[in-house]
Design an enzyme around this catalytic site. Structure first.
Site, short mmCIF file in Angstrom:
data_model
loop_
_atom_site.label_atom_id
_atom_site.label_comp_id
_atom_site.label_asym_id
_atom_site.label_seq_id
_atom_site.Cartn_x
_atom_site.Cartn_y
_atom_site.Cartn_z
N HIS A 467 -4.22 -10.07 11.70
CA HIS A 467 -4.92 -10.07 13.20
C HIS A 467 -3.87 -11.05 13.99
O HIS A 467 -3.04 -10.61 14.80
CB HIS A 467 -6.40 -10.86 13.09
CG HIS A 467 -6.52 -11.09 14.69
ND1 HIS A 467 -7.65 -10.16 15.19
CD2 HIS A 467 -6.34 -11.88 15.55
CE1 HIS A 467 -7.96 -10.54 16.46
NE2 HIS A 467 -7.10 -11.51 16.66
N GLU A 468 -3.47 -12.21 13.24
CA GLU A 468 -2.82 -13.16 13.98
C GLU A 468 -1.04 -12.43 13.99
O GLU A 468 -0.39 -12.57 14.75
CB GLU A 468 -2.40 -14.60 13.43
CG GLU A 468 -3.70 -15.14 13.45
CD GLU A 468 -4.52 -15.14 15.00
OE1 GLU A 468 -3.66 -15.11 15.95
OE2 GLU A 468 -5.80 -15.25 14.85
N HIS A 471 -0.55 -9.97 16.89
CA HIS A 471 -0.23 -10.77 18.18
C HIS A 471 1.24 -11.20 18.17
O HIS A 471 1.77 -10.94 19.11
CB HIS A 471 -1.03 -12.10 18.21
CG HIS A 471 -2.44 -12.04 18.70
ND1 HIS A 471 -2.97 -11.46 19.88
CD2 HIS A 471 -3.66 -12.45 18.26
CE1 HIS A 471 -4.00 -11.42 20.13
NE2 HIS A 471 -4.48 -12.03 19.05
N HIS A 474 3.55 -8.23 18.83
CA HIS A 474 3.42 -8.32 20.55
C HIS A 474 4.23 -9.20 21.12
O HIS A 474 4.96 -8.77 22.02
CB HIS A 474 1.88 -8.51 20.92
CG HIS A 474 1.58 -7.97 22.23
ND1 HIS A 474 0.32 -8.26 22.93
CD2 HIS A 474 2.23 -7.06 23.06
CE1 HIS A 474 0.40 -7.52 24.17
NE2 HIS A 474 1.43 -6.90 24.28
#
Length: 676
Positions: A467-468, A471, A474
């Protein structure tokens, strides 16, 4: 010489952490604030008529040194804080708030922006320039540029108070977390716990020169205990301690702070002409208004609640049959869920953990990023770091060009707050023909390696890392001109799409084959485990969904109305949870005093966005599944339309460019097992 006020002259201009002292920060902030003011004055006082370049672009690049210092300082304040940094944060927060207000309430500056905005249709601006212009103009209006002087002053005072209250709130939560320990002397109280959790608790006790075992409220200590410890009394003790954070009779109590924060936010929104804080926030989100959010949450609740009721009844019956538990309590949920999961799927975290050695999982994330986006990660020792646990990587494309610098910080320690997050030490932007590449970091709290074992992750922790890392991608793949539109600078209910979509690869056999290998034998995770991971993904998903929705509804309760009538925090909370509560209430626990996401993070009126982004990610991943989870064409579309674009266009437009249609809710409902 103050390191923060000169060129770093380091590899890739990385932060020289070991050379920065705490004494550097306040003078550096003061100098950088003065420099930013001078840059703004230069824009305001120039003789030339306002143009996009001399006003909007100049503003986008004003305060770059201050941004860099702020990023370094506030990231350390979360990941490696101490009393001195806490004091510095309290000192600089009002100064930064004042500067921000001095800029957004600077009428002469606003007049220049407005002059450009009024002729926007005739300027031939690119989409990114149009977005920057509209965003800057709106930011001024939303921050009081059109208010009369007396109301501008009130706004300044509110913002200053809020910046300090939020800091105090976070410090209180951390202080209460650090203050608590459950010290166990009787080995019987450890029954059911995995070997690794016992060993880590023993090491913690030894560090403190104590006998026995110590458990804390840090997740790697707390979660295994709540999931596996047979002693119901000890689970109860730990759960109540966690629920009492910042909600007990000591100097860290956050009840009055919560009421002050929500009332100040409401006053601020009213001052700016909005009905509530949620109306103000949601104007700049995909959801647009509180009615849409409440309809979204309640529609999902209507679909999830029947499944949750059924699951809860099954869990309660199982606990009664197994241990004669008459009433399932909050401290029973994780324990009996895990037992039932083992019974149904013959799959528990302890069986899976040997296949998820941290180093392998991280390498797996890197390999997946390589297959999808042509990224290559190489650990390097030449980049300075703020703690010995931190790892540093150069990220390059297939031609050897630098894409980003990546920091990974995985283990809990005293000065580090709980949870997991991605952050950035330096944004990506283009200036003077140079493409400045970003410096991105992920921070987690996983179990440290012990004397006999490497760091082995639970499957949930694998999801957290991915999940991290989503990010981080991105941030890393940003390809924009202006720093304030780069990377994760997007609408808040869009920012979770890149992170949540990455979790999907953790359930795919083709992806797991890359990294799920036994830490001792090196053998791949057995296929039956992979099948069971997939089957169990929707296990108790009704309960999990209702829990998540309850947080979103609590957030909207605090922020979607006038909170001035709320006298008792606990009574108010219970009313917000009425439609979602499954377990009996615990009298001396409350959620809001430690609900850092909405009171100290950026999620006020935005907690719904986790579920909103799940709709986006399930729909987006269904496109990958249709074409192949490593399909280059789909990956390239996702990279070019979502990851690279940051906030340069409206997210719905970007999503439709990627997907060819608006997101549908059905893939999420199917994935959660809420519809066939």
């Amino acid at each position: 010489m103050n390191m923060l006020l000169k060129a770093f002259n380091t590899p890739h201009d990385a932060a020289p952490f070991s050379k920065i002292t705490n004494a550097d920060y306040v003078p550096a902030f003061e100098a950088a604030i003065a420099e930013t003011r001078a840059e703004i004055d230069q824009i305001v006082n120039q003789q030339e008529a306002a143009s996009f370049d001399n006003t909007l672009a100049a503003m986008a690049f004003a305060g770059m040194r201050l941004d860099r210092i702020s990023n370094l300082f506030f990231n350390l304040h979360s990941a490696e804080t101490n009393d001195e940094l806490d004091k510095i944060a309290q000192e600089v927060a009002p100064k930064l708030s004042k500067l921000s207000n001095d800029i957004t309430l600077n009428f002469a500056l606003f007049e220049r922006v407005k002059a450009v905005y009024d002729q926007k249709d005739s300027l031939g601006l690119s989409e990114e320039q149009q977005t920057l212009l509209a965003k800057t103009y709106k930011d001024f209006v939303r921050n009081g540029a059109l208010l009369p002087e007396d109301k501008k002053q009130t706004l300044r005072e509110i913002d200053e108070q809020l910046s300090l209250l939020k800091l105090s709130y976070g410090e209180h939560v951390l202080a209460d977390s650090n203050a608590y320990q459950m010290h166990i002397m009787d080995p019987q109280d450890l029954e059911g716990l995995p070997e690794g959790a016992i060993e880590a608790a023993k090491e913690l006790a030894q560090e403190e020169e104590k006998e026995g075992w110590i458990f804390t409220l840090d997740y790697p200590s707390y979660i295994p205990f709540m999931t596996y410890a047979k002693s119901r009394e000890r689970r109860k003790e730990l759960a109540i301690a966690a629920g009492k954070k910042a909600y007990q009779a000591n100097e860290n109590n956050n009840e009055s702070l919560v009421l002050k924060i929500v009332n100040l936010r409401h006053q601020r929104a009213n001052l700016l002409g909005y009905a509530s804080h949620a109306h103000f926030v949601l104007e700049e989100r995909m959801a647009q208004d509180p009615q849409t959010v409440l309809k979204f949450l309640n529609d999902l609740l209507a679909k999830a609640k029947p499944a949750a009721d059924k699951e809860f009844a099954e869990l309660a019956a199982y606990a009664k049959e197994l241990d004669q538990i008459e009433q399932l309590e909050k401290w029973d949920g994780s324990y009996y869920s895990e037992k039932l999961k083992q019974l149904k799927f013959n799959l528990d975290d302890e069986k899976l953990k040997p296949y998820f050695q941290l180093e392998n999982v991280l390498q797996g994330a890197f390999d997946i990023a390589h297959k999808l986006y042509d990224l290559n990660f190489k650990e390097v020792g030449t980049i300075d770091k703020y703690h010995e646990d931190v790892q540093t990587f150069e990220v390059r494309d297939n031609h050897g060009g630098l894409v980003a610098i990546f920091y990974a910080d995985f283990f809990p320690r005293k000065g580090k707050r709980n949870g997991a997050w991605m952050t950035s030490f330096k944004s990506q932007y283009r200036k003077d023909g140079q493409d400045e590449r970003p410096h991105v970091s992920i921070v987690c709290n996983f179990t440290k390696p012990t004397a006999s074992k490497p760091s082995l992750l639970t499957f949930n922790e694998v999801l957290t890392l991915f999940h991290e890392f989503g990010h981080a991608l991105h941030g890393m793949l940003a390809d924009t001109t202006y720093p304030n539109l780069s990377g994760t600078s997007v609408f808040w209910d869009f920012v979770e799409l890149p992170s949540q979509i990455m979790e999907n690869w953790c359930y795919e056999e083709e992806a797991l084959a890359l990294f799920a290998k036994h830490y001792q034998s090196g053998e791949n995770i057995p296929m039956e485990y992979v099948e069971k991971i997939k089957e169990s993904a929707a296990f108790l998903e009704g309960l999990a969904t209702v829990r998540q929705l309850s947080f979103g509804l609590l957030d909207m309760g605090w922020h979607g109305q006038d909170p001035s009538h709320i006298q008792e925090l606990k009574k108010f909370e219970l009313a917000q949870f009425a439609s979602t509560s499954m377990y009996p209430d615990v009298a001396d626990n409350a959620m809001s005093p430690s609900f850092s996401h909405i009171f100290n993070g950026g999620y006020s009126s935005g907690y719904y966005s986790y579920k909103w982004a799940e709709v986006l990610d399930a729909d987006a991943f269904s496109y990958f599944q249709e074409k192949g989870i490593f399909n280059k064409e789909v990956a390239t579309k996702f990279k070019e339309n979502i990851l690279a674009k940051g906030g340069t266009a409206h997210p719905m437009k970007l999503y439709k460019q990627f997907r060819g249609q608006e997101p549908q809710v059905e893939p999420l409902l199917k994935r959660a097992g809420l519809i066939d």
